[in-house]
Design a protein around this motif. Sequence first.
Motif, PDB file in Angstrom:
ATOM      1  N   ASP A  46       0.825  -1.206   0.000  1.00 52.50           N
ATOM      2  CA  ASP A  46       0.000   0.000   0.000  1.00 52.50           C
ATOM      3  C   ASP A  46       0.864   1.263   0.000  1.00 52.50           C
ATOM      4  O   ASP A  46       0.561   2.234  -0.700  1.00 52.50           O
ATOM      5  CB  ASP A  46      -0.917   0.009   1.224  1.00 52.50           C
ATOM      6  N   LYS A  47       1.935   1.260   0.761  1.00 54.00           N
ATOM      7  CA  LYS A  47       2.847   2.395   0.793  1.00 54.00           C
ATOM      8  C   LYS A  47       3.488   2.597  -0.583  1.00 54.00           C
ATOM      9  O   LYS A  47       3.606   3.725  -1.070  1.00 54.00           O
ATOM     10  CB  LYS A  47       3.916   2.147   1.853  1.00 54.00           C
ATOM     11  N   MET A  58       3.737   5.565  -5.823  1.00 54.08           N
ATOM     12  CA  MET A  58       3.634   5.602  -7.285  1.00 54.08           C
ATOM     13  C   MET A  58       2.464   6.474  -7.733  1.00 54.08           C
ATOM     14  O   MET A  58       2.541   7.172  -8.746  1.00 54.08           O
ATOM     15  CB  MET A  58       3.488   4.186  -7.839  1.00 54.08           C
ATOM     16  N   LYS A  59       1.370   6.454  -6.969  1.00 56.49           N
ATOM     17  CA  LYS A  59       0.206   7.284  -7.297  1.00 56.49           C
ATOM     18  C   LYS A  59       0.572   8.761  -7.184  1.00 56.49           C
ATOM     19  O   LYS A  59       0.227   9.563  -8.060  1.00 56.49           O
ATOM     20  CB  LYS A  59      -0.948   6.936  -6.359  1.00 56.49           C
ATOM     21  N   ALA A  91       3.493  10.008  -7.542  1.00 54.08           N
ATOM     22  CA  ALA A  91       4.464  10.340  -8.586  1.00 54.08           C
ATOM     23  C   ALA A  91       3.804  10.484  -9.950  1.00 54.08           C
ATOM     24  O   ALA A  91       4.427  10.967 -10.893  1.00 54.08           O
ATOM     25  CB  ALA A  91       5.555   9.271  -8.640  1.00 54.08           C
ATOM     26  N   GLY A  92       2.523  10.070 -10.064  1.00 55.52           N
ATOM     27  CA  GLY A  92       1.805  10.207 -11.332  1.00 55.52           C
ATOM     28  C   GLY A  92       2.088   9.098 -12.318  1.00 55.52           C
ATOM     29  O   GLY A  92       1.958   9.303 -13.527  1.00 55.52           O
ATOM     30  N   ILE A  93       2.471   7.949 -11.848  1.00 52.75           N
ATOM     31  CA  ILE A  93       2.781   6.835 -12.742  1.00 52.75           C
ATOM     32  C   ILE A  93       1.516   6.265 -13.370  1.00 52.75           C
ATOM     33  O   ILE A  93       1.494   5.912 -14.546  1.00 52.75           O
ATOM     34  CB  ILE A  93       3.551   5.742 -11.972  1.00 52.75           C
ATOM     35  N   PHE A  94       0.455   6.190 -12.600  1.00 50.98           N
ATOM     36  CA  PHE A  94      -0.784   5.594 -13.090  1.00 50.98           C
ATOM     37  C   PHE A  94      -1.640   6.652 -13.769  1.00 50.98           C
ATOM     38  O   PHE A  94      -1.872   7.726 -13.231  1.00 50.98           O
ATOM     39  CB  PHE A  94      -1.563   4.962 -11.931  1.00 50.98           C
ATOM     40  N   GLU A  95      -2.160   6.326 -14.950  1.00 55.27           N
ATOM     41  CA  GLU A  95      -3.018   7.261 -15.664  1.00 55.27           C
ATOM     42  C   GLU A  95      -4.456   7.211 -15.150  1.00 55.27           C
ATOM     43  O   GLU A  95      -5.188   8.187 -15.245  1.00 55.27           O
ATOM     44  CB  GLU A  95      -3.010   6.957 -17.160  1.00 55.27           C
ATOM     45  N   SER A  96      -4.885   6.083 -14.610  1.00 52.76           N
ATOM     46  CA  SER A  96      -6.276   5.933 -14.212  1.00 52.76           C
ATOM     47  C   SER A  96      -6.511   6.314 -12.755  1.00 52.76           C
ATOM     48  O   SER A  96      -7.653   6.323 -12.300  1.00 52.76           O
ATOM     49  CB  SER A  96      -6.719   4.478 -14.434  1.00 52.76           C
ATOM     50  N   PRO A 154      -3.829  11.551  -8.193  1.00 53.00           N
ATOM     51  CA  PRO A 154      -3.184  11.784  -6.893  1.00 53.00           C
ATOM     52  C   PRO A 154      -4.169  12.435  -5.938  1.00 53.00           C
ATOM     53  O   PRO A 154      -5.082  13.147  -6.351  1.00 53.00           O
ATOM     54  CB  PRO A 154      -2.036  12.725  -7.213  1.00 53.00           C
ATOM     55  N   SER A 155      -3.994  12.196  -4.662  1.00 57.08           N
ATOM     56  CA  SER A 155      -4.936  12.707  -3.671  1.00 57.08           C
ATOM     57  C   SER A 155      -4.847  14.213  -3.535  1.00 57.08           C
ATOM     58  O   SER A 155      -5.760  14.837  -3.010  1.00 57.08           O
ATOM     59  CB  SER A 155      -4.684  12.025  -2.322  1.00 57.08           C
ATOM     60  N   GLY A 156      -3.807  14.858  -4.011  1.00 58.96           N
ATOM     61  CA  GLY A 156      -3.640  16.299  -3.903  1.00 58.96           C
ATOM     62  C   GLY A 156      -4.497  17.070  -4.890  1.00 58.96           C
ATOM     63  O   GLY A 156      -4.675  18.267  -4.767  1.00 58.96           O
ATOM     64  N   GLU A 157      -5.032  16.426  -5.906  1.00 61.12           N
ATOM     65  CA  GLU A 157      -5.793  17.135  -6.938  1.00 61.12           C
ATOM     66  C   GLU A 157      -7.264  17.144  -6.642  1.00 61.12           C
ATOM     67  O   GLU A 157      -7.875  16.372  -6.064  1.00 61.12           O
ATOM     68  CB  GLU A 157      -5.565  16.488  -8.301  1.00 61.12           C
TER      69      GLU A 157
END
Length: 76
Positions: A56-57, A62-63, A65-70, A73-76
């Motif tokens: 999970d960590k 990776m989330k 860092a923007g690796i996944f397109e789908s 990130p929680s900041g947006e």
Amino acid sequence: MSLPKPVMRGLLARRLKLHLPIAFVLAIGSAIAFKYTVTEPRKQAYADFYKNYDSDKEFNAMKEAGIFESVQPSGE
């Protein structure tokens, strides 16, 4: 004076009596050496890595860092 004829009858059987056991011993020795020099350290390295691995960590990193397109990130 001439050279004696070589004995050809049974030549393969005589040679195999010597070379076949040697081949088996070398093959078994190579397999044992490979097991203890390659596979056992590799298994130990995997065990050490996954002992403290938190998936999970890693996913959250990776989330972010923007690796996944789908996944956003929680900041947006």
